[in-house]
Design a protein around this motif. Structure first.
Motif, PDB file in Angstrom:
ATOM      1  N   ALA A  63       4.103   5.944  -5.307  1.00 18.72           N
ATOM      2  CA  ALA A  63       4.080   6.071  -6.772  1.00 18.72           C
ATOM      3  C   ALA A  63       3.140   7.195  -7.195  1.00 18.72           C
ATOM      4  O   ALA A  63       3.502   8.063  -7.996  1.00 18.72           O
ATOM      5  CB  ALA A  63       3.658   4.745  -7.403  1.00 18.72           C
ATOM      6  N   GLY A 118       0.826  -1.208   0.000  1.00 22.30           N
ATOM      7  CA  GLY A 118       0.000   0.000   0.000  1.00 22.30           C
ATOM      8  C   GLY A 118       0.859   1.256   0.000  1.00 22.30           C
ATOM      9  O   GLY A 118       0.612   2.196  -0.756  1.00 22.30           O
ATOM     10  N   SER A 119       1.901   1.266   0.832  1.00 23.65           N
ATOM     11  CA  SER A 119       2.774   2.443   0.913  1.00 23.65           C
ATOM     12  C   SER A 119       3.560   2.647  -0.382  1.00 23.65           C
ATOM     13  O   SER A 119       3.774   3.784  -0.809  1.00 23.65           O
ATOM     14  CB  SER A 119       3.732   2.308   2.098  1.00 23.65           C
ATOM     15  OG  SER A 119       2.987   2.248   3.301  1.00 23.65           O
ATOM     16  N   LEU A 120       3.976   1.543  -1.025  1.00 22.70           N
ATOM     17  CA  LEU A 120       4.685   1.657  -2.305  1.00 22.70           C
ATOM     18  C   LEU A 120       3.759   2.255  -3.366  1.00 22.70           C
ATOM     19  O   LEU A 120       4.166   3.131  -4.141  1.00 22.70           O
ATOM     20  CB  LEU A 120       5.188   0.282  -2.765  1.00 22.70           C
ATOM     21  CG  LEU A 120       6.339  -0.343  -1.950  1.00 22.70           C
ATOM     22  CD1 LEU A 120       6.605  -1.784  -2.404  1.00 22.70           C
ATOM     23  CD2 LEU A 120       7.617   0.481  -2.068  1.00 22.70           C
ATOM     24  N   LEU A 121       2.499   1.803  -3.389  1.00 23.55           N
ATOM     25  CA  LEU A 121       1.528   2.345  -4.359  1.00 23.55           C
ATOM     26  C   LEU A 121       1.272   3.824  -4.075  1.00 23.55           C
ATOM     27  O   LEU A 121       1.230   4.646  -4.997  1.00 23.55           O
ATOM     28  CB  LEU A 121       0.208   1.568  -4.285  1.00 23.55           C
ATOM     29  CG  LEU A 121       0.251   0.111  -4.757  1.00 23.55           C
ATOM     30  CD1 LEU A 121      -1.082  -0.581  -4.475  1.00 23.55           C
ATOM     31  CD2 LEU A 121       0.575   0.043  -6.249  1.00 23.55           C
ATOM     32  N   PHE A 122       1.134   4.165  -2.810  1.00 25.11           N
ATOM     33  CA  PHE A 122       0.925   5.561  -2.432  1.00 25.11           C
ATOM     34  C   PHE A 122       2.105   6.423  -2.893  1.00 25.11           C
ATOM     35  O   PHE A 122       1.922   7.481  -3.502  1.00 25.11           O
ATOM     36  CB  PHE A 122       0.706   5.687  -0.915  1.00 25.11           C
ATOM     37  CG  PHE A 122       0.962   7.059  -0.359  1.00 25.11           C
ATOM     38  CD1 PHE A 122       0.411   8.185  -0.951  1.00 25.11           C
ATOM     39  CD2 PHE A 122       1.770   7.237   0.759  1.00 25.11           C
ATOM     40  CE1 PHE A 122       0.657   9.463  -0.448  1.00 25.11           C
ATOM     41  CE2 PHE A 122       2.022   8.501   1.267  1.00 25.11           C
ATOM     42  CZ  PHE A 122       1.477   9.616   0.661  1.00 25.11           C
TER      43      PHE A 122
END
Lengths: 143, 147
Positions: A93, A87-91
């Motif tokens: 991005a 979730g944090s990686l997607l955020f």
């Protein structure tokens, strides 16, 4: 009184974002673009924020009730889940693509930027997709 | 890698003061109301359709009204700084979707993990913060320099 304090807290939060320069996506991207000319200002925003918030959290550390009587609810989870990381990686991005994270986008929306309006609508749709379609789908699968 | 600092754009003083105001707002919210000033969490819980399971909407609404209204209030004291937005319509939509989905999946954003979580010395928030800053560095590089 407790409603006024809540409103004022939101207002101070927003003023802090404006003064710190974080409501300008170009400045945020200036921090994230380490290969270009780098602007480390964002680190100072975090430093100032953490230093003052640290005192606030210390103050409530052993209390069960806030000043206006509400129970103090602090996040208790400690598990490092794959949802937390993915979730944090997607955020991150999305943050890099537009230069907006949720707070500054809402402040820019209040300033009348139509780009911020589009971003916030998409962000709410993204939240809805996660909470109602993705999570619901996972719960169904688990059952 | 070689870092070159953009000295003209670097605003350590204003950013530190602004950051301290963000910290003050966070402290006020937890001291007076016992709540966490994580913007994605506040917005996400506010728009939750299931009203019965979530009766605490008033404080979230009030906090966000203050946040959205801050631009209006700021204008009484000084001209509002420009928000320079270079993203195209399509990029804004993709970015918004990613930020909305990602912050809900990861339970927080720059405020909830980056300020609240780190000031509470939460390992979970440290992992989240490292993850979104790392991903921000990589995607920014790919978007600006590689594609």
């Amino acid at each position: 009184m407790k409603n006024i304090i809540t409103l004022v807290a939101g207002l101070i939060f927003g003023l802090g974002l404006i003064i710190s320069g974080m409501t300008d996506p170009a400045k945020v991207i200036g921090f994230l673009d380490v290969a270009g000319l780098w602007d480390p200002s964002l680190m100072f925003v975090m430093l100032g924020g953490i230093a003052v918030a640290f005192v606030g959290f210390k103050f409530v550390q052993n209390k069960s009730e806030a000043i206006f009587g509400d129970p103090i609810h602090l996040p208790g989870r400690t598990h490092i889940s794959k949802e937390l990381v993915i979730g944090s990686l997607l955020f991150g991005a999305g943050w890099a693509l537009a230069g907006f994270c949720p707070g500054p986008a809402l402040v820019a929306l209040g300033a009348g930027y139509k780009e911020a309006f589009i971003f916030v609508i998409a962000m709410i749709v993204g939240m809805y997709i996660h909470d109602h379609l993705f999570k619901a789908c996972k719960i169904t699968k688990a059952a | 890698m070689h870092l070159t600092i953009h000295w003209q754009n670097f605003t350590p003083g204003a950013s530190l003061v602004g950051g301290m105001l963000i910290g003050l707002a966070t402290a006020l919210l937890v001291i007076f109301r016992g709540k966490i000033a994580g913007i994605s969490g506040i917005l996400g819980e506010l728009i939750e359709a299931d009203h019965s399971a979530n009766p605490h909407r008033l404080w979230r609404g009030l906090f966000l009204i203050g946040l959205v209204g801050s631009s209006f209030v700021y204008q009484f004291f000084a001209p509002l700084p420009q928000s320079n937005i270079s993203a195209s319509l399509g990029t804004l939509i993709v970015a918004g979707l990613l930020v909305g989905f990602g912050t809900r999946m990861g339970s927080g954003c720059t405020s909830g993990h980056g300020i609240c979580g780190l000031s509470r010395l939460s390992l979970r928030s440290l992992i989240a913060t490292i993850s979104f800053i790392f991903s921000g560095f990589v995607i920014c590089y790919l978007f600006l320099h590689a594609i």
